[in-house]
Design a protein around this motif. Structure first.
Motif, PDB file in Angstrom:
ATOM      1  N   THR A  33       0.836  -1.195   0.000  1.00  0.00           N
ATOM      2  CA  THR A  33       0.000   0.000   0.000  1.00  0.00           C
ATOM      3  C   THR A  33       0.877   1.254   0.000  1.00  0.00           C
ATOM      4  OG1 THR A  33      -1.873  -1.108   1.011  1.00  0.00           O
ATOM      5  CG2 THR A  33      -1.723   1.258   1.372  1.00  0.00           C
ATOM      6  N   HIS A  85       1.040   4.444  -2.659  1.00  0.00           N
ATOM      7  CA  HIS A  85       0.961   5.862  -2.283  1.00  0.00           C
ATOM      8  C   HIS A  85       2.172   6.633  -2.807  1.00  0.00           C
ATOM      9  CE1 HIS A  85      -1.892   5.179   1.401  1.00  0.00           C
ATOM     10  NE2 HIS A  85      -2.209   4.427   0.371  1.00  0.00           N
ATOM     11  N   GLY A 120      -5.458   8.445  -4.410  1.00  0.00           N
ATOM     12  CA  GLY A 120      -6.359   7.795  -3.453  1.00  0.00           C
ATOM     13  C   GLY A 120      -7.359   6.858  -4.080  1.00  0.00           C
ATOM     14  N   SER A 175      -8.822   3.192   1.544  1.00  0.00           N
ATOM     15  CA  SER A 175      -8.779   4.649   1.704  1.00  0.00           C
ATOM     16  C   SER A 175     -10.205   5.150   1.454  1.00  0.00           C
ATOM     17  CB  SER A 175      -7.782   5.299   0.738  1.00  0.00           C
ATOM     18  OG  SER A 175      -8.220   5.121  -0.587  1.00  0.00           O
ATOM     19  N   ASP A 176     -10.497   6.361   1.911  1.00  0.00           N
ATOM     20  CA  ASP A 176     -11.887   6.860   1.856  1.00  0.00           C
ATOM     21  C   ASP A 176     -12.484   6.720   0.462  1.00  0.00           C
ATOM     22  OD1 ASP A 176     -11.694   7.473   4.442  1.00  0.00           O
ATOM     23  OD2 ASP A 176     -11.481   9.640   4.181  1.00  0.00           O
ATOM     24  N   LYS A 177     -11.659   7.086  -0.553  1.00  0.00           N
ATOM     25  CA  LYS A 177     -12.190   7.093  -1.926  1.00  0.00           C
ATOM     26  C   LYS A 177     -12.550   5.697  -2.424  1.00  0.00           C
ATOM     27  CE  LYS A 177     -10.008  11.088  -4.095  1.00  0.00           C
ATOM     28  NZ  LYS A 177      -8.988  11.461  -5.093  1.00  0.00           N
TER      29      LYS A 177
END
Ligand code: BEZ
Ligand code: FE
Length: 294
Positions: A90, A94, A101, A255-257
């Motif tokens: 991960t 990034h 994201g 991740s949020d997205k």
């Protein structure tokens, strides 16, 4: 002058062993290889000093690495799992300067040559009890224009939490498929709701997780790999919004997205779900990853 044969404990305390090792890389032809080896050496040496690592502990670590290699076969990749549970995969996603994201790790279960399936078709290829799910995907460019002719590979675990290659009760390529986006960039398929699942724990990585008293679960998700010449390959996963492991994914991939809306509707008392999702592809270099398993 100090060389590797004259180094002693005092020299080590002054950090000179580290400098000697780093200096030994000076002839490395590939500059990037040299940079990575240098950084690894500095950080590994710092960890050995910080923890006061003993020779016995080093032997245990070496046996562990050997066991990771021995557990890797054409159908199971233990080394990827090791990188994943340490968060390395991960982190490497990034690190990509284009990361915004909406990409996620590939994981060890992607297979090449998923069956080409017409849009709207089903990826259920053998009896798979579960809650029906319809997926409607739209692939767009950065300007929001649909991209036609994108190859989209999808794969997911069954409602029992197993990929077909882990489960003799599922047929070959069950819950896997390849779709081609239409003139508007749309694709879609029918399937069943995915379940969260434990990563494989039969090998040394599973043993490590047990020592660490970590649960081995990934929250439920579907994988997508979108590919077209002239665009960066998009590798991602869309997670089910109410999974209990969303905030404790064992491989730190959420991740949020990446949290989707798997919308429920009820017809005649039967629950059915629909996921609508837009994926953005950026222009750039296309590459297909090396398949982790055959
Ligand atoms: C997966 O999502 O398929 C996966 C990712 C990392 C480790 C194990 C499985
Ligand atoms: Fe997965």
């Amino acid at each position: 002058m100090l060389d590797s044969t004259t180094l002693d404990r005092e020299a080590d305390e002054a950090g000179m062993i580290t400098e000697a090792v780093v200096a030994s890389f000076s002839q490395t032809g590939d500059a990037r290889l040299r940079e990575v080896c240098e950084a690894l050496t500095r950080h590994l040496h710092a960890a050995v000093r910080e923890t006061g690592l003993t020779r016995e502990e080093l032997d245990t670590g070496i046996a562990f690495i050997n066991a990771v290699g021995q557990a890797t076969t054409s159908t199971h990749n233990e080394a990827i799992l090791l990188a994943d549970v340490f968060g390395l995969t991960t982190l490497a996603c990034h690190n990509d300067e284009a990361w915004e994201g909406d990409e996620a790790l590939l994981g060890p279960f992607w297979r090449m040559h998923s069956p080409l399936t017409p849009n709207g078709g089903s990826i259920i290829r053998s009896a798979t009890p579960g809650r029906p799910l319809e997926v409607a995907g739209h692939i767009v460019d950065r300007a929001g224009q649909g991209i036609a002719g994108v190859e989209v590979d999808v794969w997911q675990a069954s409602p029992c939490g197993l990929y077909e290659n882990q489960d003799d009760t599922q047929s070959e390529m069950n819950l896997r498929g390849k779709f081609i986006t239409d003139a508007d960039g749309r694709f879609g398929f029918e399937t069943v709701m995915p379940a969260g699942y434990p990563v494989p724990t039969h090998g040394p990585v599973g043993g490590l997780l047990a020592h660490q008293q970590r649960h081995p679960f990934r929250p439920a998700h579907i994988h997508f790999l979108a590919w077209k010449d002239g665009y960066r390959t998009l590798i991602t996963q869309i997670f089910v919004q109410d999974d209990e492991h969303l905030t404790s994914d064992v491989v730190f991939g959420v991740s949020d997205k990446l949290v989707g809306t798997y919308a429920r509707s009820d017809t005649d008392g039967e629950a059915a779900y629909r996921l609508e999702r837009t994926f953005t592809m950026r222009e750039g270099e296309t590459h297909l990853p090396h398949p982790p398993i055959a």
